[in-house]
Write an enzyme that holds these catalytic residues in place. Structure first.
Site, PDB file in Angstrom:
ATOM      1  N   ASP A   1       0.863  -1.172   0.000  1.00  0.00           N
ATOM      2  CA  ASP A   1       0.000   0.000   0.000  1.00  0.00           C
ATOM      3  C   ASP A   1       0.909   1.235   0.000  1.00  0.00           C
ATOM      4  OD1 ASP A   1      -2.359   1.689   0.573  1.00  0.00           O
ATOM      5  OD2 ASP A   1      -1.465   1.842   2.560  1.00  0.00           O
TER       6      ASP A   1
ATOM      7  N   ASP B   1      -0.209   5.229   0.797  1.00  0.00           N
ATOM      8  CA  ASP B   1      -0.475   6.182   1.881  1.00  0.00           C
ATOM      9  C   ASP B   1      -0.520   5.492   3.234  1.00  0.00           C
ATOM     10  OD1 ASP B   1      -1.150   8.983   0.779  1.00  0.00           O
ATOM     11  OD2 ASP B   1      -2.252   7.653  -0.566  1.00  0.00           O
TER      12      ASP B   1
END
Length: 273
Positions: free
Chosen positions: A11, A13
């Site tokens: 991922d 953010d």
């Protein structure tokens, strides 16, 4: 003992960076994995920028990346709709990047028009499907048009359903609130969410890595999306506590993530690579 990992899906953010700053350990972690011959890719639910922009940001922060290394929910949605429903007329509650992404896949996005009184108008009867996304330009006419089209039976899609988007200084509302409002108003449920935790985005990731899920590790900061998605796909999972999830929440999850890290570089010592 968990089996060795040959590919890692990160991922962005809250996991690799927050705002314009790489999170502790992220640069050395990706560099070490690559040096050891591991395959890596990056996934994001945010439909605000093209893949090339995320690759450029990673490179700027010290993690060299190409557009092909990045998978976004917007790209996956456009790719999927172009195969499954290429002839529909789509109405978008979203920003310009998503509009460009969908058009790049050959999809027809219904345009808003301005009438003689300078009012923005659109005929909901000409809409076959509604796409609802993170939209910082949201005005009343957009959810109202989507509502009218959904009442008339339009299909209902979204790139992501995140409640909030993490930013330095605190989260801001994401697409989930708009989706929830339209679902409550219409009694409908969104038919397809292309991004996390949809299996679509990880299927694309394993295709990109050229590896089966059992040989991959999903790393993220959100339990309800990153970790649930990785578990459902048959991957090992690792939550990093630099974003949304807390240790107490991660330990209480059933089943729990394979690993819980305070910072990303703990991965290099704790995961069989």
């Amino acid at each position: 003992m968990l089996p060795p990992v040959d590919g890692v899906v990160f991922d962005l953010d809250g996991t690799i960076y927050l705002g314009e700053h790489a999170l502790p350990g992220s640069v050395i972690t990706v560099a070490t994995l690559r040096r050891r011959g591991k395959r890596v890719c990056f996934v994001s639910n945010k439909p605000l920028e093209p893949r090339a922009a995320y690759a450029a940001k990673l490179t700027r922060l010290g993690i060299p990346a190409e557009e092909e290394d990045v998978i976004t929910a917007a790209h996956v949605l456009g790719r999927h709709l172009a195969v499954q429903w290429p002839a529909l007329a789509y109405y978008l509650v979203g920003e310009e990047n998503l509009r460009r992404e969908l058009r790049a896949h050959g999809l027809h996005i219904v345009e808003e028009l301005t009438d003689q009184d300078a009012k923005t108008v659109i005929d909901p009867q000409g809409i076959d499907a509604v796409i609802v996304a993170f939209d910082r330009t949201l005005a009343y006419r957009k959810p109202n048009t989507a509502y009218q089209a959904l009442r008339r039976g339009a299909r209902f899609f979204a790139p992501n359903a995140d409640k909030t988007c993490p930013l330095p200084g605190g989260d801001i509302p994401d697409a989930g609130a708009t989706l929830a409002a339209l679902e409550q108003l219409t009694g409908r449920t969104v038919e397809l969410v292309a991004g996390k935790p949809s299996p679509l985005i990880l299927a694309y990731a394993t295709e990109l890595l050229g590896l089966p899920p059992a040989r991959c590790l999903m790393v993220g900061d959100r339990l309800e999306t990153d970790i649930r998605m990785g578990q459902a796909a048959g991957m090992q999972t690792a939550v990093v506590l630099t974003g949304v999830a807390t240790r107490a929440e991660a330990e209480a999850m059933a089943p729990p993530p394979s690993y819980i890290f305070d910072r990303l570089d703990e991965l290099l010592d704790q995961v069989a690579l």
